[in-house]
Design an enzyme around this catalytic site. Structure first.
Site, PDB file in Angstrom:
ATOM      1  N   LYS A  54      62.416 -43.941 -52.347  1.00  0.00           N
ATOM      2  CA  LYS A  54      61.901 -43.007 -51.345  1.00  0.00           C
ATOM      3  C   LYS A  54      62.074 -43.572 -49.936  1.00  0.00           C
ATOM      4  O   LYS A  54      61.520 -44.610 -49.601  1.00  0.00           O
ATOM      5  CB  LYS A  54      60.423 -42.724 -51.621  1.00  0.00           C
ATOM      6  CG  LYS A  54      59.739 -41.846 -50.582  1.00  0.00           C
ATOM      7  CD  LYS A  54      58.254 -41.681 -50.923  1.00  0.00           C
ATOM      8  CE  LYS A  54      57.484 -40.970 -49.810  1.00  0.00           C
ATOM      9  NZ  LYS A  54      56.044 -40.858 -50.139  1.00  0.00           N
ATOM     10  N   ASP A  59      55.652 -40.549 -42.299  1.00  0.00           N
ATOM     11  CA  ASP A  59      55.081 -39.382 -42.977  1.00  0.00           C
ATOM     12  C   ASP A  59      53.800 -38.935 -42.285  1.00  0.00           C
ATOM     13  O   ASP A  59      52.758 -39.575 -42.410  1.00  0.00           O
ATOM     14  CB  ASP A  59      54.802 -39.718 -44.437  1.00  0.00           C
ATOM     15  CG  ASP A  59      54.235 -38.528 -45.215  1.00  0.00           C
ATOM     16  OD1 ASP A  59      54.414 -37.384 -44.744  1.00  0.00           O
ATOM     17  OD2 ASP A  59      53.634 -38.744 -46.276  1.00  0.00           O
ATOM     18  N   LYS A  66      48.137 -35.269 -42.418  1.00  0.00           N
ATOM     19  CA  LYS A  66      47.177 -36.281 -42.859  1.00  0.00           C
ATOM     20  C   LYS A  66      46.047 -36.392 -41.840  1.00  0.00           C
ATOM     21  O   LYS A  66      46.274 -36.352 -40.635  1.00  0.00           O
ATOM     22  CB  LYS A  66      47.868 -37.633 -43.011  1.00  0.00           C
ATOM     23  CG  LYS A  66      48.911 -37.678 -44.112  1.00  0.00           C
ATOM     24  CD  LYS A  66      49.573 -39.044 -44.179  1.00  0.00           C
ATOM     25  CE  LYS A  66      50.692 -39.067 -45.200  1.00  0.00           C
ATOM     26  NZ  LYS A  66      50.212 -38.947 -46.583  1.00  0.00           N
ATOM     27  N   ASP A  77      56.216 -45.861 -45.487  1.00  0.00           N
ATOM     28  CA  ASP A  77      56.466 -44.894 -46.554  1.00  0.00           C
ATOM     29  C   ASP A  77      57.914 -44.923 -47.021  1.00  0.00           C
ATOM     30  O   ASP A  77      58.296 -44.182 -47.926  1.00  0.00           O
ATOM     31  CB  ASP A  77      56.081 -43.474 -46.101  1.00  0.00           C
ATOM     32  CG  ASP A  77      55.602 -42.601 -47.248  1.00  0.00           C
ATOM     33  OD1 ASP A  77      55.198 -43.153 -48.283  1.00  0.00           O
ATOM     34  OD2 ASP A  77      55.622 -41.366 -47.105  1.00  0.00           O
ATOM     35  N   ASP A 136      52.698 -32.465 -47.993  1.00  0.00           N
ATOM     36  CA  ASP A 136      52.488 -33.912 -48.012  1.00  0.00           C
ATOM     37  C   ASP A 136      52.903 -34.522 -49.348  1.00  0.00           C
ATOM     38  O   ASP A 136      52.776 -35.722 -49.542  1.00  0.00           O
ATOM     39  CB  ASP A 136      51.020 -34.246 -47.703  1.00  0.00           C
ATOM     40  CG  ASP A 136      50.805 -35.703 -47.337  1.00  0.00           C
ATOM     41  OD1 ASP A 136      51.792 -36.351 -46.910  1.00  0.00           O
ATOM     42  OD2 ASP A 136      49.674 -36.191 -47.478  1.00  0.00           O
ATOM     43  N   GLU A 138      55.967 -34.758 -50.241  1.00  0.00           N
ATOM     44  CA  GLU A 138      57.368 -34.641 -49.826  1.00  0.00           C
ATOM     45  C   GLU A 138      58.288 -35.668 -50.473  1.00  0.00           C
ATOM     46  O   GLU A 138      59.477 -35.422 -50.668  1.00  0.00           O
ATOM     47  CB  GLU A 138      57.479 -34.740 -48.300  1.00  0.00           C
ATOM     48  CG  GLU A 138      57.539 -36.141 -47.701  1.00  0.00           C
ATOM     49  CD  GLU A 138      56.294 -36.976 -47.954  1.00  0.00           C
ATOM     50  OE1 GLU A 138      56.422 -38.207 -48.008  1.00  0.00           O
ATOM     51  OE2 GLU A 138      55.192 -36.419 -48.104  1.00  0.00           O
ATOM     52  N   ARG A 140      58.497 -36.800 -53.507  1.00  0.00           N
ATOM     53  CA  ARG A 140      59.072 -36.371 -54.794  1.00  0.00           C
ATOM     54  C   ARG A 140      60.143 -35.305 -54.585  1.00  0.00           C
ATOM     55  O   ARG A 140      61.054 -35.170 -55.413  1.00  0.00           O
ATOM     56  CB  ARG A 140      57.963 -35.870 -55.709  1.00  0.00           C
ATOM     57  CG  ARG A 140      57.274 -34.587 -55.284  1.00  0.00           C
ATOM     58  CD  ARG A 140      55.930 -34.390 -55.934  1.00  0.00           C
ATOM     59  NE  ARG A 140      54.937 -35.346 -55.437  1.00  0.00           N
ATOM     60  CZ  ARG A 140      53.667 -35.400 -55.843  1.00  0.00           C
ATOM     61  NH1 ARG A 140      53.240 -34.547 -56.751  1.00  0.00           N
ATOM     62  NH2 ARG A 140      52.837 -36.280 -55.349  1.00  0.00           N
TER      63      ARG A 140
END
Length: 293
Positions: A54, A59, A66, A77, A136, A138, A140
């Site tokens: 990833k 993020d 968030k 992230d 959020d 995102e 995956r």
């Protein structure tokens, strides 16, 4: 010592990687899709090991932004992507006799004016449709494109590594990597042994097919989130849906970034997964050598 190919936005659009393109829609910076390959002359495996990581460079949560201090460490992230790159570097430096490919989808996730939204239906690289339940979730979505792309290589196994869910961090804290998948026991055994040897221990979660029921969609093939229950597992089941090849998912949400030094692990980026995967691949190469002898 390994080969790198970086695909720009035009190539990503041509490949129709709808997941990576959707998450990138709120950003002013274009996405990239990186293909890393280590293929020495003396490689032992018939199908490559494909590592996917990833690469969300920052993020915000997108439109499901968030709150509180949950955004404070989101520059890490991309730790899964960093682990893949670090692993390829390590095995190339040591000349490991395995064919290994790393796939890194990279973008940030921001709430720009054209950002993707809850309720959107995304058509992914493999033509699966995904209902967006939360922007959020995102990681995956971009990884699903990478995992389905990995099928082009007819891999022996796909191993995904990502800071994917708060659920994994809440379950294991910073003491273990959450592991799950459908691959054979020999792979999990080698990962477990490697984890103990380098002190990057894995803790396996159940991966029963019933968990897939939680991410069924009434308006698409699948949805990207199944609620708070079993969040780490349903994220893994989502990813599994994008490949027919043996698959292991490693969630490093709890181990990739620390708020203070912990012995050899430094605060913020720890490099979680690099030694685990490098040691695992060394063991895998050794298993081929034993067969030959």
């Amino acid at each position: 010592g390994f080969k790198v190919d970086v695909l720009n936005k035009g190539k990503i659009e041509a490949l129709k990687m709808g997941g990576l393109l959707a998450v990138n829609k709120g950003s002013v910076d274009p996405p990239v899709f990186c293909i890393l390959e280590w293929k020495p002359e003396n490689y032992l495996n018939t199908g490559p090991v494909v590592l996917t990581g990833k690469g969300v460079t920052y993020d915000t949560g997108g439109l499901n932004i968030k709150t509180g201090d949950y955004m404070s460490q989101m520059k890490t992230d991309m730790a899964g992507a960093a682990a893949v790159a670090g692993t390829l570097y390590a095995i190339a430096k040591t000349g490991l006799p395995l064919h290994v490919i790393g796939l890194i989808p990279a973008t940030d996730n921001r709430p720009g004016g054209n950002a993707y939204t809850q309720g959107d239906i995304i058509t992914m690289y493999n033509r699966t449709t995904v209902e967006v339940g939360n922007t959020d979730a995102e990681g995956r979505i971009i990884l699903a494109d990478a995992i389905s792309y990995a099928g082009n290589y007819s891999p022996e196994i796909i191993i995904n590594i990502a800071t994917l869910t708060g659920s994994a961090a809440m379950t294991f804290g910073n003491q273990a990597v959450a592991a799950m998948g459908n691959a054979g026991r020999k792979y999990f055994s080698m990962l477990e042994e490697a984890g103990y040897e380098v002190y990057e221990r894995i803790a396996e979660l159940p991966f029963w097919e019933e968990y897939r029921e939680m991410i069924k969609s009434e308006i698409a093939d699948i949805k990207n989130i199944g609620g708070r229950e079993a969040g780490a597992i349903t994220a893994g089941k989502f990813l599994e849906s994008f490949t027919k090849f043996p698959f292991i998912h490693l969630d490093i949400a709890g181990t990739a970034a620390l708020k203070k030094d912990d012995y050899y692990r430094t605060r913020e980026g720890t490099g979680s997964g690099v030694r685990l995967l490098s040691s695992f691949l060394k063991k895998l190469a050794g298993s081929y050598t034993e067969k030959i002898s």
